[in-house]
Motif scaffolding. Structure first.
Motif, mmCIF file in Angstrom:
data_model
loop_
_atom_site.group_PDB
_atom_site.id
_atom_site.type_symbol
_atom_site.label_atom_id
_atom_site.label_comp_id
_atom_site.label_asym_id
_atom_site.label_seq_id
_atom_site.Cartn_x
_atom_site.Cartn_y
_atom_site.Cartn_z
ATOM 1 N N MET A 65 33.063 38.542 -17.067
ATOM 2 C CA MET A 65 33.366 37.154 -16.733
ATOM 3 C C MET A 65 32.695 36.736 -15.430
ATOM 4 O O MET A 65 32.298 35.582 -15.282
ATOM 5 C CB MET A 65 34.872 36.930 -16.653
ATOM 6 C CG MET A 65 35.574 36.984 -17.999
ATOM 7 S SD MET A 65 35.084 35.660 -19.136
ATOM 8 C CE MET A 65 34.061 36.547 -20.291
ATOM 9 N N ASN A 90 32.962 30.183 -23.195
ATOM 10 C CA ASN A 90 33.356 31.575 -23.416
ATOM 11 C C ASN A 90 33.253 31.880 -24.912
ATOM 12 O O ASN A 90 34.246 31.974 -25.623
ATOM 13 C CB ASN A 90 34.780 31.802 -22.893
ATOM 14 C CG ASN A 90 35.151 33.249 -22.795
ATOM 15 O OD1 ASN A 90 34.457 34.130 -23.294
ATOM 16 N ND2 ASN A 90 36.272 33.509 -22.152
ATOM 17 N N LEU A 98 37.951 33.830 -16.881
ATOM 18 C CA LEU A 98 36.777 33.158 -16.336
ATOM 19 C C LEU A 98 37.131 32.317 -15.116
ATOM 20 O O LEU A 98 36.418 32.332 -14.119
ATOM 21 C CB LEU A 98 36.113 32.295 -17.409
ATOM 22 C CG LEU A 98 34.863 31.543 -16.996
ATOM 23 C CD1 LEU A 98 33.772 32.509 -16.532
ATOM 24 C CD2 LEU A 98 34.337 30.700 -18.137
#
Length: 91
Positions: free
Chosen positions: A73, A41, A60
């Motif tokens: 995400m 990320n 996520l």
């Protein structure tokens, strides 16, 4: 083998561990494939934030396995799974 870190923006220990692991692997002793994603990320890491996407506020880990045309995400989760599947890392 797939090794990931940096799902949360402040996951510094996991990120550092993956970097050190990559530096210390002995290629000649490895049988198979190892893929290390040091920062999954990236946006959250660069902003030093949690694991939520800035566009959608979704974590996520709540987006696995994602959607190709989904939220930020969901797209990231989809891309990870799709690329890992193509490499034979996910079954």
């Amino acid at each position: 083998m797939l090794i990931t870190a940096g799902i949360h923006g402040a996951e510094y220990v996991g990120i550092q561990s993956s970097i050190e692991l990559a530096e210390h692997l002995k290629i000649e002793k490895i049988v198979g494939t190892i893929v290390i994603i040091k920062v999954v990320n990236r946006q959250a890491f660069e902003m030093r934030s949690g694991s939520e996407g800035f566009e959608d506020g979704v974590k996520l880990k709540q987006s696995i396995s994602g959607e190709r045309k989904g939220s930020q995400m969901e797209r990231l989760a989809y891309a990870i799974e799709k690329n890992c599947s193509l490499c034979g890392l996910l079954y």
